[in-house]
Structures are given as C-alpha cells and as structure tokens.
Design a protein around this motif. Structure first.
Motif, PDB file in Angstrom:
ATOM      1  N   VAL A  43       0.858  -1.184   0.000  1.00 38.64           N
ATOM      2  CA  VAL A  43       0.000   0.000   0.000  1.00 38.64           C
ATOM      3  C   VAL A  43       0.893   1.231   0.000  1.00 38.64           C
ATOM      4  CG1 VAL A  43      -1.791   1.285   1.216  1.00 38.64           C
ATOM      5  CG2 VAL A  43      -1.782  -1.234   1.271  1.00 38.64           C
ATOM      6  N   VAL A  44       0.754   2.041  -1.030  1.00 38.91           N
ATOM      7  CA  VAL A  44       1.495   3.297  -1.130  1.00 38.91           C
ATOM      8  C   VAL A  44       0.560   4.423  -0.690  1.00 38.91           C
ATOM      9  CG1 VAL A  44       2.719   4.874  -2.674  1.00 38.91           C
ATOM     10  CG2 VAL A  44       2.904   2.392  -3.006  1.00 38.91           C
ATOM     11  N   ILE A  45       1.016   5.248   0.230  1.00 38.28           N
ATOM     12  CA  ILE A  45       0.170   6.309   0.776  1.00 38.28           C
ATOM     13  C   ILE A  45      -0.092   7.380  -0.275  1.00 38.28           C
ATOM     14  CG2 ILE A  45      -0.100   8.024   2.600  1.00 38.28           C
ATOM     15  CD1 ILE A  45      -0.043   5.112   3.558  1.00 38.28           C
ATOM     16  N   ASP A  46      -1.366   7.680  -0.489  1.00 36.99           N
ATOM     17  CA  ASP A  46      -1.778   8.780  -1.353  1.00 36.99           C
ATOM     18  C   ASP A  46      -1.733  10.052  -0.499  1.00 36.99           C
ATOM     19  OD1 ASP A  46      -3.356  10.785  -2.612  1.00 36.99           O
ATOM     20  OD2 ASP A  46      -4.464   9.273  -3.733  1.00 36.99           O
ATOM     21  N   GLN A  47      -0.790  10.923  -0.774  1.00 36.61           N
ATOM     22  CA  GLN A  47      -0.581  12.095   0.080  1.00 36.61           C
ATOM     23  C   GLN A  47      -1.754  13.074   0.017  1.00 36.61           C
ATOM     24  OE1 GLN A  47       2.044  12.235   2.237  1.00 36.61           O
ATOM     25  NE2 GLN A  47       2.516  10.174   1.468  1.00 36.61           N
ATOM     26  N   PRO A 106       5.964   5.098  15.294  1.00 37.20           N
ATOM     27  CA  PRO A 106       5.335   5.926  14.267  1.00 37.20           C
ATOM     28  C   PRO A 106       5.602   5.381  12.869  1.00 37.20           C
ATOM     29  CG  PRO A 106       6.485   7.289  15.890  1.00 37.20           C
ATOM     30  CD  PRO A 106       6.882   5.871  16.169  1.00 37.20           C
ATOM     31  N   ILE A 107       4.622   5.516  11.996  1.00 38.61           N
ATOM     32  CA  ILE A 107       4.744   5.043  10.623  1.00 38.61           C
ATOM     33  C   ILE A 107       5.102   6.224   9.725  1.00 38.61           C
ATOM     34  CG2 ILE A 107       3.593   3.888   8.706  1.00 38.61           C
ATOM     35  CD1 ILE A 107       1.673   2.639  10.730  1.00 38.61           C
ATOM     36  N   PRO A 108       6.243   6.187   9.057  1.00 39.29           N
ATOM     37  CA  PRO A 108       6.642   7.315   8.195  1.00 39.29           C
ATOM     38  C   PRO A 108       5.636   7.569   7.080  1.00 39.29           C
ATOM     39  CG  PRO A 108       8.490   5.829   8.590  1.00 39.29           C
ATOM     40  CD  PRO A 108       7.273   5.131   9.107  1.00 39.29           C
ATOM     41  N   LEU A 109       5.543   8.822   6.673  1.00 43.19           N
ATOM     42  CA  LEU A 109       4.573   9.238   5.658  1.00 43.19           C
ATOM     43  C   LEU A 109       4.700   8.460   4.351  1.00 43.19           C
ATOM     44  CD1 LEU A 109       4.518  13.140   5.854  1.00 43.19           C
ATOM     45  CD2 LEU A 109       2.860  11.527   6.777  1.00 43.19           C
ATOM     46  N   HIS A 110       5.923   8.160   3.960  1.00 45.75           N
ATOM     47  CA  HIS A 110       6.146   7.568   2.640  1.00 45.75           C
ATOM     48  C   HIS A 110       6.475   6.070   2.714  1.00 45.75           C
ATOM     49  CE1 HIS A 110       5.917  11.500   0.751  1.00 45.75           C
ATOM     50  NE2 HIS A 110       6.694  11.966   1.720  1.00 45.75           N
ATOM     51  N   ALA A 111       6.152   5.435   3.836  1.00 53.80           N
ATOM     52  CA  ALA A 111       6.400   4.006   3.963  1.00 53.80           C
ATOM     53  C   ALA A 111       5.420   3.211   3.103  1.00 53.80           C
ATOM     54  CB  ALA A 111       6.272   3.577   5.424  1.00 53.80           C
ATOM     55  N   ASP A 112       5.891   2.096   2.549  1.00 50.57           N
ATOM     56  CA  ASP A 112       5.012   1.137   1.882  1.00 50.57           C
ATOM     57  C   ASP A 112       4.507   0.152   2.935  1.00 50.57           C
ATOM     58  OD1 ASP A 112       5.493   2.393  -0.484  1.00 50.57           O
ATOM     59  OD2 ASP A 112       6.874   0.873  -1.262  1.00 50.57           O
ATOM     60  N   LEU A 113       3.199  -0.006   3.010  1.00 49.35           N
ATOM     61  CA  LEU A 113       2.594  -0.802   4.072  1.00 49.35           C
ATOM     62  C   LEU A 113       2.086  -2.139   3.533  1.00 49.35           C
ATOM     63  CD1 LEU A 113       0.384   2.007   5.672  1.00 49.35           C
ATOM     64  CD2 LEU A 113       2.829   1.575   5.987  1.00 49.35           C
ATOM     65  N   ALA A 114       2.158  -3.156   4.368  1.00 46.06           N
ATOM     66  CA  ALA A 114       1.520  -4.442   4.101  1.00 46.06           C
ATOM     67  C   ALA A 114       0.426  -4.624   5.143  1.00 46.06           C
ATOM     68  CB  ALA A 114       2.527  -5.584   4.170  1.00 46.06           C
ATOM     69  N   ILE A 115      -0.815  -4.838   4.689  1.00 45.55           N
ATOM     70  CA  ILE A 115      -1.968  -4.908   5.588  1.00 45.55           C
ATOM     71  C   ILE A 115      -2.602  -6.291   5.508  1.00 45.55           C
ATOM     72  CG2 ILE A 115      -4.226  -3.918   6.134  1.00 45.55           C
ATOM     73  CD1 ILE A 115      -3.331  -1.347   4.796  1.00 45.55           C
ATOM     74  N   THR A 116      -2.907  -6.869   6.659  1.00 41.44           N
ATOM     75  CA  THR A 116      -3.677  -8.108   6.722  1.00 41.44           C
ATOM     76  C   THR A 116      -4.878  -7.906   7.634  1.00 41.44           C
ATOM     77  OG1 THR A 116      -2.370  -9.005   8.566  1.00 41.44           O
ATOM     78  CG2 THR A 116      -1.649  -9.564   6.342  1.00 41.44           C
ATOM     79  N   VAL A 117      -5.968  -8.594   7.314  1.00 44.71           N
ATOM     80  CA  VAL A 117      -7.214  -8.497   8.086  1.00 44.71           C
ATOM     81  C   VAL A 117      -7.808  -9.886   8.224  1.00 44.71           C
ATOM     82  CG1 VAL A 117      -9.608  -7.660   7.993  1.00 44.71           C
ATOM     83  CG2 VAL A 117      -7.731  -6.111   7.414  1.00 44.71           C
ATOM     84  N   ARG A 138       2.448  -3.929   8.572  1.00 42.39           N
ATOM     85  CA  ARG A 138       3.880  -4.173   8.646  1.00 42.39           C
ATOM     86  C   ARG A 138       4.613  -3.270   7.663  1.00 42.39           C
ATOM     87  NH1 ARG A 138       1.614  -8.928  10.190  1.00 42.39           N
ATOM     88  NH2 ARG A 138       2.704 -10.080  11.845  1.00 42.39           N
ATOM     89  N   VAL A 139       5.815  -2.870   8.043  1.00 38.99           N
ATOM     90  CA  VAL A 139       6.713  -2.118   7.171  1.00 38.99           C
ATOM     91  C   VAL A 139       8.008  -2.907   7.075  1.00 38.99           C
ATOM     92  CG1 VAL A 139       8.002   0.020   6.848  1.00 38.99           C
ATOM     93  CG2 VAL A 139       5.673   0.105   7.777  1.00 38.99           C
ATOM     94  N   PHE A 140       8.349  -3.358   5.876  1.00 43.74           N
ATOM     95  CA  PHE A 140       9.524  -4.225   5.670  1.00 43.74           C
ATOM     96  C   PHE A 140       9.503  -5.421   6.621  1.00 43.74           C
ATOM     97  CE2 PHE A 140      11.313  -0.082   4.175  1.00 43.74           C
ATOM     98  CZ  PHE A 140      11.429  -0.425   2.835  1.00 43.74           C
ATOM     99  N   GLY A 141       8.317  -6.002   6.803  1.00 41.99           N
ATOM    100  CA  GLY A 141       8.162  -7.197   7.620  1.00 41.99           C
ATOM    101  C   GLY A 141       8.026  -6.949   9.107  1.00 41.99           C
TER     102      GLY A 141
END
Length: 283
Positions: A43-47, A106-117, A138-141
């Motif tokens: 998931v790439v954050i849409d600013q 804290p999660i950085p603004l430009h981090a790529d996220l992996a989401i599970t539900v 998760r960010v980089f695992g």
C-alpha cells in the motif's frame, strides 16, 4: 486458514453491493475461528488523500501517519471480509462497540505498508454475539500497528455473559465542538464508510435514528488529534475507545481529557450523556 491476496485495494462500490446481498442471505454456515485472511501486501500512501483525512479529523501535518489513518486503509478489507459468503454474520445492522489500536512505532509518511485483516473467535454478549475484526500493518516485515474492531451481531444473547467495558472517567470539558450536519458525508468521503446512518436524516431514519450520526472512528480520530495538539502523543502506545451513545448531527459536544491525555471522553452539550470513553496507555 484460507488467504485472499490483492494487488490493489478492492473497490468499495462492488463491496457495498455484496454487503447488501450478504445481509439478505440465509445463515447456512457455522462460525469459524480459522476463517478467511485478507492481504494487501503493498500500500502506497496517497498524500492528497492523507491531507484530506487530516483536514476532516483535525490531525496536524507531521512526519508520521496519524495513528488512526491505517484503519481507513484497512477498511475495504473489513468490508470484503464481512460480505464474503463464508462470513457467519449479516453485515448490515452490526453494532460497533469499541476499537483498540496499538502503535509500536510511528509510521513514516512515505512508507510502503503491508496490511492483513481477519476475524477473531466469537464470544457471548448479553445482547448477542461479539467478535473482532483484526488488522495488522507491517513495514519491511516489521509489525508496526494493530487494530481490533469489536462488533456486536444482535441476537437473543446470553444474560449471564460479561460485557467488558472501560470505566467512565470523571472529566471536565476542555473543549466544545460544533459538529455540522455534513460531517458524516465529509468523513465518508475520506474513509469510504458510506453507511446510510451517517449520511442524511432520511437515510438514518430508515434505520431507526432521528437524524444522521457521526462515525465512531471519526470521533476517536478527532479526540486523539485534539490530545496530540495539546499535550502530544507517545511514539508507542495502545488506545482503546468504547462507543456509548451515537453523536447526532448536527450537534454541540464537550470533549475532556485527563492531564497527559491518558483518559478522555466525549459528552453531549449538557455533559449528561456520554458518547465515547477512551484510555491511552504508553508502551
């Protein structure tokens, strides 16, 4: 445990159509503690979207994501899970009781996220059956954020069951918020949660409310944004809120929090009705 993986967030339009269909279906299955897991591995954050979320919730700009923002990113997977044929409860009419978020850093603004539900096991409640929709980011695992959304499916219930509740704190108001009638539509625009009870008076009346109500997760976000502006938030913490009474729109409400912001609550204008109570614990 079966897993469904997406390359992109599932479209909300088709999910809402499936939600209606799922609500009309017959219950022909049994609850399964090892049910479906949904994954959104990148998931790439849409600013621009993030800026809109900050504007409607009150979070100031900063180097990290607002603590409640990943809930919005996970919401399409919540809807996908609850409208899937394997899900044991009818999604429309489910009551949002509480939400617990844990931020490990804290999660950085430009981090790529992996989401599970996925959903947790059911448990008895005096008014029906309670279950949790569980989200992880998760960010980089590395696990950086979790969310437990506690929901009630109404039924005959178990009068002997224990309902876990936060204690009501005795707090004075530190702020008065004037909430406009279009708040539900504004938050729906950024969250994707277009439940009719939040949108218009007539659509809310169809579900038994006198007029539209504010989203519970908007109230949680606005409370934390207010605390962050006043006293700051820790880097690592757990924050739970219980949703007590709906906030009708438009309305005027009182917000109060303890020194340091560990306890907080949202009240009606006269401080007679409690809409939300919260507890923040630094990790």
């Amino acid at each position: 445990m079966p897993t469904r993986r997406y390359d992109d967030s599932p479209g909300l339009g088709s999910l809402y159509a499936r939600t209606v269909k799922a609500t009309l279906r017959k219950a022909e299955y049994e609850p399964d503690a090892d049910g479906l897991t949904l994954e959104l591995p990148e998931v790439v954050i849409d600013q621009d979207h993030l800026a809109s979320y900050r504007e409607v919730t009150g979070f100031a700009a900063g180097p990290a994501l607002p603590v409640t923002y990943p809930h919005v990113l996970a919401f399409p997977l919540h809807l996908d899970l609850m409208s899937d044929p394997s899900f044991p409860y009818k999604p429309m009419g489910i009551v949002h009781l509480s939400n617990t978020i844990t931020q490990y850093r804290p999660i950085p603004l430009h981090a790529d996220l992996a989401i599970t539900v996925h959903s947790g096991p059911e448990r008895a409640h005096p008014k029906g059956t309670v279950f949790d929709v569980l989200s992880e980011v998760r960010v980089f695992g590395e696990l950086v954020w979790t969310d437990s959304t506690t929901l009630l499916s109404r039924s005959a219930g178990d009068a002997s069951a224990h309902a876990s509740l936060l204690k009501d704190p005795a707090l004075d108001a530190v702020a008065w918020w004037d909430l406009r009638g279009n708040l539900g539509r504004r938050y729906a625009g950024v969250s994707g949660d277009r439940n009719p009870i939040h949108l218009f008076k007539l659509s809310a009346q169809a579900f038994g409310f006198p007029r539209q109500i504010a989203h519970g997760m908007w109230a949680k976000a606005a409370a934390l944004a207010s605390i962050e502006r006043a006293v700051g938030l820790p880097d690592a913490f757990e924050v739970r809120v219980d949703f007590r009474k709906p906030v009708l729109l438009p309305s005027r409400v009182q917000f109060g929090y303890s020194p340091g912001g560990s306890d907080f609550a949202l009240y009606d204008e006269k401080h007679e009705l409690t809409h939300l109570v919260g507890k923040l614990t630094e990790r």
